[in-house]
Motif scaffolding. Structure first.
Motif, PDB file in Angstrom:
ATOM      1  N   ILE A  39     -12.298  -1.958  -6.681  1.00  0.00           N
ATOM      2  CA  ILE A  39     -11.131  -2.823  -6.880  1.00  0.00           C
ATOM      3  C   ILE A  39     -11.161  -3.334  -8.317  1.00  0.00           C
ATOM      4  O   ILE A  39     -11.806  -4.337  -8.638  1.00  0.00           O
ATOM      5  N   GLY A  43      -6.822   2.048 -10.287  1.00  0.00           N
ATOM      6  CA  GLY A  43      -6.292   3.049  -9.368  1.00  0.00           C
ATOM      7  C   GLY A  43      -6.556   4.471  -9.804  1.00  0.00           C
ATOM      8  O   GLY A  43      -5.679   5.342  -9.668  1.00  0.00           O
ATOM      9  N   TRP A  48      -5.757   7.812  -4.434  1.00  0.00           N
ATOM     10  CA  TRP A  48      -4.418   7.353  -4.807  1.00  0.00           C
ATOM     11  C   TRP A  48      -3.516   8.494  -5.271  1.00  0.00           C
ATOM     12  O   TRP A  48      -2.288   8.351  -5.294  1.00  0.00           O
ATOM     13  N   TYR A  84      -6.747  -0.911   1.950  1.00  0.00           N
ATOM     14  CA  TYR A  84      -6.590  -0.883   0.494  1.00  0.00           C
ATOM     15  C   TYR A  84      -5.119  -0.736   0.125  1.00  0.00           C
ATOM     16  O   TYR A  84      -4.337  -0.093   0.843  1.00  0.00           O
ATOM     17  N   LEU A  86      -2.586  -0.222  -3.559  1.00  0.00           N
ATOM     18  CA  LEU A  86      -2.388  -0.079  -4.997  1.00  0.00           C
ATOM     19  C   LEU A  86      -0.894  -0.139  -5.259  1.00  0.00           C
ATOM     20  O   LEU A  86      -0.125   0.643  -4.694  1.00  0.00           O
ATOM     21  N   GLU A 171      -4.394  -4.104  -7.389  1.00  0.00           N
ATOM     22  CA  GLU A 171      -5.184  -3.371  -6.398  1.00  0.00           C
ATOM     23  C   GLU A 171      -5.845  -4.385  -5.478  1.00  0.00           C
ATOM     24  O   GLU A 171      -6.379  -5.397  -5.940  1.00  0.00           O
TER      25      GLU A 171
END
Length: 724
Positions: A39, A43, A48, A84, A86, A171
């Motif tokens: 984190i 990203g 991602w 999670y 992003l 994030e």
């Protein structure tokens, strides 16, 4: 009592309007990752690259008939422990970021920000919200009533933000143990909201009509899991604290003792959706102090709950009834009285049934003779139709060792007080209709405590029209010692209606007239007081607003009343008073470094007098580290003998310094000339680990002439959140 029946029929009939979820076609896929995600706001993990994006956002404000001009993109993933996210938010190069401070749970309208709204039970009524502003300040809260947010809730999670010339990136990692959800369910309600103040644009992943907040769960899309979220397993948290306090008092009959105190909370997940909270010897010395207000009303003022133990699923306990007819108000417990221990079970028994169960034990107070008391509350909420629910509440306050009290103490303190209530809450699937129908019954040692309270309302909201009708009744012998019911023995009818014009203008977003009326009667339907307000409001593209209201007010006093509320002569019971006046209000644009709100009230007052009131809220920020604010309130009362002219100031000054998003220092000065009090609260907070804090708090309260004296304290408190 035909009115409640008609209201009830309207509520039930309107429930069947638009039964299908509005934005059911909006879906985003979430897949499990085996990659370690750092984190850091960058990203750059492989996860991602392949996660499905939610993009192509819709504009909500200033107009809801087009796509957003500022592109946004959100992706999600999960592993065995965490959820999670992003998110990337592009902006026009050259536009500056607007951020008030790095303070947690920031003001939504004063920051460039992103918010996530999650509905894990997909019931469109309850959920969680997480977010961040463009410089990394966090936001988290619980959601209830289909879109209301309680930011007092605090959870353990992490986030990081990176800022660039043409975009900012956030994030997040949210542990599954920090939220509640139903086991085995692979579809959640979800939505994403963005506010960009450089363009005054609010946008949403799913389309939402401009009259509704983006938090409205009725308009959420769907989060599709490739497999149901993992079982939380054994889920518990230990949150111990230790503190030391020193202080002194020079006020007569007020003593202050230095102390060393240890206590804490335990959170135990009974299931993935039901939580047990325990507290032992709790302390709330670090909680924000109440903002003082000038009180020229005849009734008790309401101040919100800020103590962490009472906040998760707080709506189960605090939203029953109306704001002025609450059978349970948690601030009745433990303010000025030591709490020995407490337990609370809250959450979902299944997708449609919620449970709240609380028991609190307070200590006795020898100085006043107050006995040790037990407070027990049961709340049940069953979802019906698309988004409505039926609620049941029982509140019991019991004085222990009551027979040991003297006759004088028994006169002052009751042996028990109980409230039983049933309510129906309406929320149509398209959110245009909302309403409530409820009945409360109080029980006590004699007939003077055995009364009823009842209410019903219905609200309609569209892009241009909004209206509300409401009715309520409280009997003379309705008693809610653990609730908030400032007024008894009345029938009330009130309502409002407004219309908005939506011009094709590059300066004005909307404008239109509005009317509000509130009318009180005694049980024989004889008028006792009323107020009628006619106004006009203009909302500008830069999010500033201007409104002008004229009002007509009448009061027949039901008890003696000092119109200055400064312990002067009182007007007699039964005297009648009638006056007119006007309100003017202006709210400046939030993206300016200097912001202000001005409200002025001019008009007649009690006994043929005049009242002039000027309120101002001023703010200036040295973005993003320092935020300065001042509140000024001036009242001038020009009355006949024996009051003559009375004027008083209320002044508040606050400095909020956020060194980082984990290191804060705030100081609040308040001077209230009406109550002859000067107070100071200064609080330093270091969040050295997620949800774990070191506090240093200084409090001072000085009574001014004629009752002079001062009490001060300095507290050092350390908390740590252990969890598994």
């Amino acid at each position: 009592m035909k009115t409640p029946i008609l209201f009830g029929l309207a509520l039930i009939l309107s429930t069947f309007i638009h039964a299908q979820k509005k934005n059911a076609a909006f879906n985003i896929q979430i897949k499990k990752t085996t990659e370690t995600i750092t984190i850091d706001g960058k990203g750059d993990e492989e996860t991602w690259k392949y996660a499905q994006p939610a993009n192509d956002f819709f504009m909500v404000l200033p107009m809801d008939d087009r796509k957003a001009t500022q592109p946004s993109e959100v992706k999600m993933a999960y592993d065995d422990r965490q959820l999670y996210l992003l998110a990337t938010f592009y902006k026009t190069p050259g536009n500056t970021y607007v951020v008030e401070s790095l303070r947690r749970d920031f003001s939504f309208g004063g920051n460039d920000n992103f918010l996530l709204f999650m509905d894990p039970f997909n019931n469109q009524t309850t959920g969680f919200t997480f977010g961040a502003n463009a410089y990394g300040a966090q936001w988290d809260g619980t959601m209830f009533n289909g879109g209301s947010v309680d930011l007092n809730w605090d959870s353990k999670w992490v986030s990081e933000v990176q800022v660039y010339e043409d975009k900012w990136v956030v994030e997040m990692a949210i542990p599954f143990k920090s939220i509640r959800y139903e086991k085995g369910v692979d579809k959640w309600g979800i939505n994403f909201s963005r506010l960009d103040l450089s363009t005054n644009e609010k946008s949403s992943w799913t389309p939402i009509s401009r009259q509704f907040p983006t938090s409205s769960l009725a308009f959420s899309g769907t989060l599709d899991w490739d497999n149901p979220p993992p079982n939380q397993g054994l889920n518990y948290s230990l949150i111990p604290y230790v503190l030391g306090t020193v202080g002194n008092s020079t006020i007569e009959d007020v003593t202050y003792k230095d102390e060393l105190k240890v206590g804490g909370d335990v959170k135990l997940g009974l299931s993935s959706s039901l939580n047990l909270d325990l507290t032992l010897n709790p302390d709330f010395s670090q909680v924000d102090v109440d903002r003082q207000v000038a009180n020229l009303t005849r009734f008790e003022l309401f101040f919100p709950e800020r103590r962490q133990f009472f906040l998760e699923n707080a709506d189960l306990f605090s939203s029953f009834g109306y704001e002025t007819i609450r059978p349970f108000f948690s601030r009745r417990i433990g303010l000025g009285v030591p709490i020995i221990a407490g337990a609370r079970v809250s959450g979902n028994l299944n997708k449609n049934l919620r449970l709240g169960l609380m028991d609190m034990q307070t200590d006795k107070v020898d100085e006043t003779g107050l006995p040790s008391q037990n407070f027990a509350v049961l709340s049940l909420q069953q979802k019906v139709f698309s988004r409505s629910n039926i609620g049941l509440m029982f509140v019991n306050k019991e004085s222990l060792d009551y027979n040991a009290l003297t006759d004088e103490q028994k006169t002052e303190y009751t042996r028990f007080n109980r409230n039983l209530g049933l309510e129906y809450n309406l929320a149509s699937s398209d959110n245009k209709y909302t309403g409530k129908l409820f009945m409360l019954k109080s029980f006590g040692p004699d007939d003077s405590h055995n009364g009823i309270a009842q209410g019903a309302n219905l609200t309609y909201s569209s892009r241009q029209w909004n209206w509300r009708v409401q009715q309520e009744y409280v009997s003379d012998n309705f008693v809610s010692e653990v609730g908030f019911v400032p007024r008894n023995n009345y029938i009330n009818f009130n309502g409002s209606i407004g219309y908005l014009f939506l011009p094709a203008s590059d300066k004005v977003v909307s404008h239109g007239p509005k009317f509000f009326g509130q009318y009180y009667f005694d049980p024989n339907l004889q008028s006792t007081d009323y107020v009628s307000v006619l106004g006009y409001e203009v909302n500008f593209l830069d999010r500033s607003s201007l409104s002008l209201d004229v009002f007509n007010e009448y009061v027949q006093l039901l008890a003696p009343f000092d119109p200055t509320n400064t312990d002067q002569e009182e007007l007699a019971t039964g005297t009648r008073h009638h006056w007119n006046g006007a309100y003017l209000q202006y709210q400046s644009k939030p993206k300016s470094l200097f912001t202000y709100q001005l409200v002025s009230r001019l008009g007649r007052y009690f006994s043929g007098g005049y009242r002039t009131n000027i309120n101002a809220q001023l703010g200036y920020r040295f973005q993003p580290y320092v935020s300065l604010a001042a509140t000024l309130s001036y009242n001038n009362l020009d009355l006949p003998s024996p009051w003559y002219t009375t004027d008083f100031w209320l002044v508040g000054s606050e400095a909020d310094i956020t060194f980082t998003n984990k290191l804060f220092w705030s100081t609040l000065f308040q001077y209230n000339e009406q109550s002859k009090n000067f107070s100071l609260n200064s609080r330093f907070q270091w969040r050295y680990a997620p949800a774990s804090d070191l506090f240093l708090v200084y409090n001072s309260s000085e009574q001014l002439s004629p009752l002079e004296g001062k009490v001060w304290s300095l507290t050092l408190k350390l908390t740590y959140w252990f969890n598994r």
